[in-house]
Design a protein around this motif. Sequence first.
Motif, short mmCIF file in Angstrom:
data_model
loop_
_atom_site.label_atom_id
_atom_site.label_comp_id
_atom_site.label_asym_id
_atom_site.label_seq_id
_atom_site.Cartn_x
_atom_site.Cartn_y
_atom_site.Cartn_z
N THR A 172 -7.50 1.89 -6.82
CA THR A 172 -8.27 2.29 -6.96
C THR A 172 -7.75 3.88 -8.45
O THR A 172 -7.47 3.17 -9.11
CB THR A 172 -7.11 3.81 -6.04
OG1 THR A 172 -5.98 3.85 -6.17
CG2 THR A 172 -6.83 2.98 -4.45
N LEU B 1 1.06 4.84 0.63
CA LEU B 1 0.06 6.05 1.19
C LEU B 1 0.39 7.67 1.06
O LEU B 1 1.21 8.28 1.19
CB LEU B 1 -0.23 5.92 3.03
CG LEU B 1 -1.21 7.65 3.59
CD1 LEU B 1 -2.46 7.47 3.40
CD2 LEU B 1 -0.90 7.12 5.40
N VAL C 161 0.84 -1.50 0.14
CA VAL C 161 0.48 0.50 -0.33
C VAL C 161 1.02 1.64 0.10
O VAL C 161 1.63 1.49 0.91
CB VAL C 161 -0.86 -0.26 1.76
CG1 VAL C 161 -1.33 1.31 1.10
CG2 VAL C 161 -1.66 -1.44 1.44
N THR D 142 -3.55 5.23 -1.97
CA THR D 142 -4.44 5.56 -1.13
C THR D 142 -3.90 7.22 -0.54
O THR D 142 -2.86 7.50 -0.64
CB THR D 142 -4.79 4.23 0.25
OG1 THR D 142 -3.31 4.96 0.95
CG2 THR D 142 -5.18 3.40 0.18
N GLU E 57 -7.71 4.35 4.67
CA GLU E 57 -7.99 4.10 2.92
C GLU E 57 -6.62 3.62 2.86
O GLU E 57 -6.94 2.07 2.68
CB GLU E 57 -8.10 4.68 1.72
CG GLU E 57 -9.03 5.54 1.65
CD GLU E 57 -8.68 6.62 1.02
OE1 GLU E 57 -9.82 7.28 0.19
OE2 GLU E 57 -7.45 6.62 0.12
N ALA E 58 -5.62 3.10 3.78
CA ALA E 58 -4.56 2.67 3.95
C ALA E 58 -4.42 1.85 4.85
O ALA E 58 -3.86 0.80 4.80
CB ALA E 58 -3.74 3.55 4.17
#
Length: 196
Positions: free
Chosen positions: A183, A132, A130, A165, A170-171
Amino acid sequence: MNICVYCASSQKIDQKYVELAASVGTRLAERGHTLVSGGATVSCMGAVTRAARAAGGRTVGVIPQALVDIEIADRDSDELIVTADMRERKGVMDARSDAFLVLPGGIGTLEELFEIWTARVLGLHDRPLVILDPWGLYRPLRRLIEDMYEAGFTRPDVFDAIAWTSTLDEAFAALEGSTVRVTPTAEEIGESLPNP
């Protein structure tokens, strides 16, 4: 989970990036996760570990001897692993982690991102990855990957292997979920990104 956080060690950055790292450390600990980090006390790397510990979290630092020698090792880590070099450091961080979170950073952060991302695309692991990015630092990178895909240099699963994210919520949803969500593109996100 053991969550590896890749982030900046540069001390010449806007304070908002350091504050973001601290917010990540706090949230990570509050959710019961262990932090795996680069084991340094400076910049975002130091902020994420101090915040995680302050919130009751466990921290594992992995640092090469050369950085210990210049006295930036996080000796307050619950576990501090000293490696022979940077390559061994990355391998230990990889082996100790269940998921990977990439914060804004420099070329070292990009190197770590690309190694874990490539391994996931190749099917060598299926752990969450992920990014961020509240302020859009990585938007040009995302566009570059999209252009590389259009030119035939990457496979479609390059997009499935990572979640982009812009908020803490979200993260952590992507880190803790069973699948990595895709996304919108950088253009769909637009120029104005929210604060974390």
